[in-house]
Write a protein that holds these residues in place. Structure first.
Motif, mmCIF file in Angstrom:
data_model
loop_
_atom_site.group_PDB
_atom_site.id
_atom_site.type_symbol
_atom_site.label_atom_id
_atom_site.label_comp_id
_atom_site.label_asym_id
_atom_site.label_seq_id
_atom_site.Cartn_x
_atom_site.Cartn_y
_atom_site.Cartn_z
ATOM 1 N N THR A 154 0.828 -1.217 0.000
ATOM 2 C CA THR A 154 0.000 0.000 0.000
ATOM 3 C C THR A 154 0.865 1.270 0.000
ATOM 4 O OG1 THR A 154 -1.826 -1.190 1.026
ATOM 5 C CG2 THR A 154 -1.863 1.204 1.223
ATOM 6 N N ARG A 179 -0.115 5.472 12.160
ATOM 7 C CA ARG A 179 1.236 4.928 12.406
ATOM 8 C C ARG A 179 1.210 3.405 12.486
ATOM 9 N NH1 ARG A 179 2.061 6.649 18.817
ATOM 10 N NH2 ARG A 179 -0.121 6.421 19.376
ATOM 11 N N SER A 180 0.357 2.776 11.662
ATOM 12 C CA SER A 180 0.320 1.308 11.679
ATOM 13 C C SER A 180 1.570 0.753 11.008
ATOM 14 C CB SER A 180 -0.924 0.795 10.953
ATOM 15 O OG SER A 180 -0.794 0.992 9.565
ATOM 16 N N HIS A 202 -1.146 10.851 14.826
ATOM 17 C CA HIS A 202 -1.903 9.682 15.288
ATOM 18 C C HIS A 202 -2.954 10.116 16.290
ATOM 19 C CE1 HIS A 202 0.864 10.211 18.574
ATOM 20 N NE2 HIS A 202 1.856 10.167 17.677
ATOM 21 N N SER A 203 -3.508 9.152 17.008
ATOM 22 C CA SER A 203 -4.668 9.495 17.856
ATOM 23 C C SER A 203 -4.285 10.391 19.031
ATOM 24 C CB SER A 203 -5.345 8.218 18.360
ATOM 25 O OG SER A 203 -4.484 7.539 19.233
ATOM 26 N N LEU A 208 -4.597 18.328 15.554
ATOM 27 C CA LEU A 208 -4.416 17.508 14.356
ATOM 28 C C LEU A 208 -4.688 18.292 13.068
ATOM 29 C CD1 LEU A 208 -3.736 14.613 13.562
ATOM 30 C CD2 LEU A 208 -6.141 14.041 13.787
ATOM 31 N N ALA A 221 -4.345 7.556 6.690
ATOM 32 C CA ALA A 221 -4.521 6.108 6.884
ATOM 33 C C ALA A 221 -4.950 5.874 8.317
ATOM 34 C CB ALA A 221 -3.227 5.362 6.564
ATOM 35 N N VAL A 222 -6.191 6.231 8.615
ATOM 36 C CA VAL A 222 -6.690 6.160 9.992
ATOM 37 C C VAL A 222 -7.849 5.185 10.179
ATOM 38 C CG1 VAL A 222 -5.989 8.289 11.134
ATOM 39 C CG2 VAL A 222 -7.817 8.389 9.483
ATOM 40 N N GLY A 223 -8.600 4.914 9.122
ATOM 41 C CA GLY A 223 -9.771 4.060 9.284
ATOM 42 C C GLY A 223 -10.939 4.774 9.932
ATOM 43 N N ARG A 224 -11.014 6.099 9.741
ATOM 44 C CA ARG A 224 -12.143 6.900 10.272
ATOM 45 C C ARG A 224 -12.827 7.576 9.083
ATOM 46 N NH1 ARG A 224 -11.684 4.513 14.370
ATOM 47 N NH2 ARG A 224 -10.345 5.023 16.119
ATOM 48 N N VAL A 242 -5.897 6.662 1.972
ATOM 49 C CA VAL A 242 -5.724 5.203 2.036
ATOM 50 C C VAL A 242 -6.976 4.521 2.603
ATOM 51 C CG1 VAL A 242 -4.276 3.350 2.992
ATOM 52 C CG2 VAL A 242 -3.233 5.520 2.351
ATOM 53 N N GLY A 243 -7.766 5.259 3.333
ATOM 54 C CA GLY A 243 -8.891 4.663 4.061
ATOM 55 C C GLY A 243 -9.896 3.948 3.176
ATOM 56 N N ILE A 244 -10.392 2.834 3.686
ATOM 57 C CA ILE A 244 -11.504 2.123 3.030
ATOM 58 C C ILE A 244 -12.540 1.877 4.122
ATOM 59 C CG2 ILE A 244 -12.245 0.054 1.799
ATOM 60 C CD1 ILE A 244 -9.433 -0.308 0.778
ATOM 61 N N THR A 287 -2.585 -1.197 -4.538
ATOM 62 C CA THR A 287 -2.086 -2.187 -3.580
ATOM 63 C C THR A 287 -1.918 -3.547 -4.265
ATOM 64 O OG1 THR A 287 -3.068 -0.993 -1.739
ATOM 65 C CG2 THR A 287 -2.598 -3.314 -1.370
HETATM 66 P P1 NDP Z 1 -4.864 0.843 11.919
HETATM 67 O O1 NDP Z 1 -6.154 0.767 12.649
HETATM 68 O O2 NDP Z 1 -3.863 -0.222 12.125
HETATM 69 O O3 NDP Z 1 -4.163 2.238 12.274
HETATM 70 C C1 NDP Z 1 -4.893 3.413 12.307
HETATM 71 C C2 NDP Z 1 -4.000 4.566 12.721
HETATM 72 O O4 NDP Z 1 -4.800 5.742 12.734
HETATM 73 C C3 NDP Z 1 -3.391 4.432 14.101
HETATM 74 O O5 NDP Z 1 -2.046 4.845 14.086
HETATM 75 C C4 NDP Z 1 -4.237 5.360 14.960
HETATM 76 O O6 NDP Z 1 -3.523 6.014 15.986
HETATM 77 C C5 NDP Z 1 -4.654 6.402 13.965
HETATM 78 N N1 NDP Z 1 -5.939 6.990 14.357
HETATM 79 C C6 NDP Z 1 -7.099 6.351 14.618
HETATM 80 N N2 NDP Z 1 -8.058 7.236 14.968
HETATM 81 C C7 NDP Z 1 -7.494 8.460 14.918
HETATM 82 C C8 NDP Z 1 -7.957 9.764 15.174
HETATM 83 N N3 NDP Z 1 -9.221 9.985 15.534
HETATM 84 N N4 NDP Z 1 -7.096 10.787 15.036
HETATM 85 C C9 NDP Z 1 -5.826 10.572 14.660
HETATM 86 N N5 NDP Z 1 -5.315 9.347 14.404
HETATM 87 C C10 NDP Z 1 -6.137 8.302 14.541
HETATM 88 O O7 NDP Z 1 -5.253 1.010 10.401
HETATM 89 P P2 NDP Z 1 -4.433 0.660 9.057
HETATM 90 O O8 NDP Z 1 -3.213 1.491 8.969
HETATM 91 O O9 NDP Z 1 -4.341 -0.798 8.888
HETATM 92 O O10 NDP Z 1 -5.509 1.160 7.975
HETATM 93 C C11 NDP Z 1 -5.916 2.512 7.906
HETATM 94 C C12 NDP Z 1 -7.003 2.630 6.869
HETATM 95 O O11 NDP Z 1 -6.494 2.257 5.609
HETATM 96 C C13 NDP Z 1 -8.229 1.726 7.068
HETATM 97 O O12 NDP Z 1 -9.370 2.411 6.602
HETATM 98 C C14 NDP Z 1 -7.954 0.537 6.185
HETATM 99 O O13 NDP Z 1 -9.139 -0.096 5.766
HETATM 100 C C15 NDP Z 1 -7.260 1.204 5.042
HETATM 101 N N6 NDP Z 1 -6.362 0.343 4.272
HETATM 102 C C16 NDP Z 1 -6.452 0.417 2.916
HETATM 103 C C17 NDP Z 1 -5.625 -0.311 2.128
HETATM 104 C C18 NDP Z 1 -5.733 -0.164 0.644
HETATM 105 O O14 NDP Z 1 -5.289 -1.028 -0.083
HETATM 106 N N7 NDP Z 1 -6.287 0.933 0.158
HETATM 107 C C19 NDP Z 1 -4.640 -1.254 2.694
HETATM 108 C C20 NDP Z 1 -4.550 -1.180 4.137
HETATM 109 C C21 NDP Z 1 -5.405 -0.421 4.888
HETATM 110 P P3 NDP Z 1 -2.891 5.245 17.267
HETATM 111 O O15 NDP Z 1 -1.682 4.550 16.751
HETATM 112 O O16 NDP Z 1 -2.587 6.355 18.196
HETATM 113 O O17 NDP Z 1 -3.962 4.316 17.755
#
Ligand code: NDP
Length: 310
Positions: A154, A179-180, A202-203, A208, A221-224, A242-244, A287
Motif C-alpha cells: 500500500t 502509524r500502523s 496519530h490518535s 491535528l 490512513a486512519v480508518g475513520r 488510504v482509508g476504506i 495495492t
Molecule cells: P490501523 O487501525 O492499524 O491504524 C490506524 C492509525 O490511525 C493508528 O495509528 C491510529 O492512531 C490512527 N488513528 C485512529 N483514529 C485516529 C484519530 N481519531 N485521530 C488521529 N489518528 C487516529 O489502520 P491501518 O493502517 O491498517 O488502515 C488505515 C485505513 O487504511 C483503514 O481504513 C484501512 O481499511 C485502510 N487500508 C487500505 C488499504 C488499501 O489497499 N487501500 C490497505 C490497508 C489499509 P494510534 O496509533 O494512536 O492508535
C-alpha cells in the motif's frame, strides 16, 4: 450539476488507471522473464477461515496475478486450522522453488498469532513486506540488490502515485496520518527516503487539523470515515486517501445500501487540494498491482536476475 468530480476532474489522481498501466508493464516483464530466462513467477496466497471480505481480496489477488501471467496458487484452510498446521504449510511454500511470493491473508483466526505467521515466511518471499527483516531493511535504506527490502504494497503504491503526479518530492512537507506497521510507518519511511520532511500524526496528536494544514503531501490512513475535512488541507496540497470505510447510504429502494468512503471528506477536500485520490479508484487498485510487482521482483532476486524497474 456541480459534481466536484466533474468540476475538478484534473485534480483526481486516477489510481485505477495508473494501476492498469502498471499491471500491463508487469505482464510485459513476466513475458520477458519466461522467454529470456524460462522463469515463471509464482505467488501463493493462503487464506485461513471463511471471512467474506478476505475471500474477495484473495480471489481478486489470484485473478490479477494470473492476468499478469504470474502463476497463482490458492491455499484455503479451515477456520479451525492450528498455528502448527499453518506454519507447516508456510515451511513447505518456503522450500518450493516454484513459489516466489507468499501472502497469508490477515486477519487470521484467534488461535493463530499473526506475528508468528509473518516471522515464518522467508523474507525473500515476503511479498507483503511485513517480516521484521524487510521492515529493518526498509528502515535502514537497503533498497537495492538481492537483499533489498520488500516494501509493503500500500505505501509503495502511494509513493508511486505521488511521484507520478509531483515528480521529485524532495523538500516537501509530508504528514502521514496513522502509524500502523502496514501503512503509516512504512509510508513515513518511504517519504523520508524521498527527502520529504515527514511528520507522523496519530490518535494522540494535538491540534491535528493544524498539523495536517502544514502538509504539502497529506497521507490519511486512519480508518475513520471522512475524518479529514477540506479545512484541514493546505491549498494545493496532494492528498492520498488510504482509508476504506463502509458507511450507510440508504435509498428509498434500498434502505440497507452501503457505500465506500475514505478517511478524507472527498467533496470538501477536492475544493482545496491540488491533487487527490478518490475512494474507490485511488490507492486500492495500486495495492494489488504492487503485490504483483513485488512478486516479480522477488522471483528475479531468487534467480539472480536484475529485477525490472516499475
Ligand atoms: P490501523 O487501525 O492499524 O491504524 C490506524 C492509525 O490511525 C493508528 O495509528 C491510529 O492512531 C490512527 N488513528 C485512529 N483514529 C485516529 C484519530 N481519531 N485521530 C488521529 N489518528 C487516529 O489502520 P491501518 O493502517 O491498517 O488502515 C488505515 C485505513 O487504511 C483503514 O481504513 C484501512 O481499511 C485502510 N487500508 C487500505 C488499504 C488499501 O489497499 N487501500 C490497505 C490497508 C489499509 P494510534 O496509533 O494512536 O492508535
Amino acid at each position: 450539476m456541480n459534481d466536484p468530480r466533474t468540476l475538478h476532474a484534473d485534480k483526481i489522481i486516477d489510481g485505477k488507471a495508473f494501476a492498469e498501466g502498471l499491471r500491463e508493464r508487469i505482464g510485459t516483464a513476466v513475458g520477458k522473464l519466461k522467454d529470456e530466462h524460462g522463469l515463471m513467477p509464482g505467488l501463493s496466497v493462503v487464506l485461513v477461515g471463511d471471512d467474506p471480505a478476505s475471500q474477495v481480496y484473495v480471489r481478486n489477488k489470484g485473478k490479477a496475478a494470473e492476468a499478469a501471467g504470474i502463476t497463482a496458487t490458492d491455499h484455503r484452510l479451515d477456520e479451525t486450522t492450528s498455528q502448527a498446521e499453518l506454519l507447516a504449510l508456510i515451511d513447505q511454500l518456503n522450500n518450493d522453488p516454484a513459489v516466489h511470493g507468499i501472502l497469508v491473508q490477515l486477519p487470521v483466526p484467534d488461535q493463530i498469532d499473526p506475528n508468528a505467521v509473518i516471522d515464518a515466511i522467508a523474507p525473500a518471499k515476503d511479498v507483503d513486506g511485513f517480516h521484521v527483516i524487510n521492515t529493518g531493511r526498509l528502515a535502514t535504506g537497503q533498497m537495492t540488490g538481492p537483499d533489498a527490502a520488500m516494501v509493503p504494497c500500500t505505501p509503495l503504491g502511494c509513493r508511486m502515485l505521488l511521484e507520478d503526479r509531483l515528480g521529485d518530492l524532495s523538500g516537501l512537507d509530508a504528514v502521514v496520518l496513522g502509524r500502523s506497521n502496514i501503512v503509516g510507518k512504512p509510508m513515513a519511511t518511504l517519504l523520508t527516503q524521498a527527502s520529504c520532511t515527514v511528520t507522523v500524526a496519530h490518535s494522540r496528536t494535538r491540534d491535528l487539523a493544524d498539523v495536517c494544514r502544514r502538509a504539502d503531501i497529506l497521507v490519511a490512513a486512519v480508518g475513520r470515515p471522512q475524518m479529514v475535512a477540506g479545512d484541514w488541507i493546505k491549498p494545493g496540497a496532494a492528498v492520498i486517501d488510504v482509508g476504506i470505510n463502509r458507511i450507510a447510504a440508504p435509498t428509498e429502494d434500498d434502505p440497507d445500501k452501503m457505500r465506500l468512503v475514505g478517511d478524507v471528506d472527498f467533496d470538501s477536500a477536492i475544493e482545496v487540494a491540488g491533487a487527490i485520490t478518490p475512494v474507490p479508484g485511488g490507492v486500492g487498485p495500486m495495492t494489488i498491482a504492487c503485490l504483483l510487482a513485488n512478486t516479480v521482483t522477488a522471483a528475479c532476486h531468487q534467480n539472480g536476475i536484475e529485477p525490472p524497474a516499475f
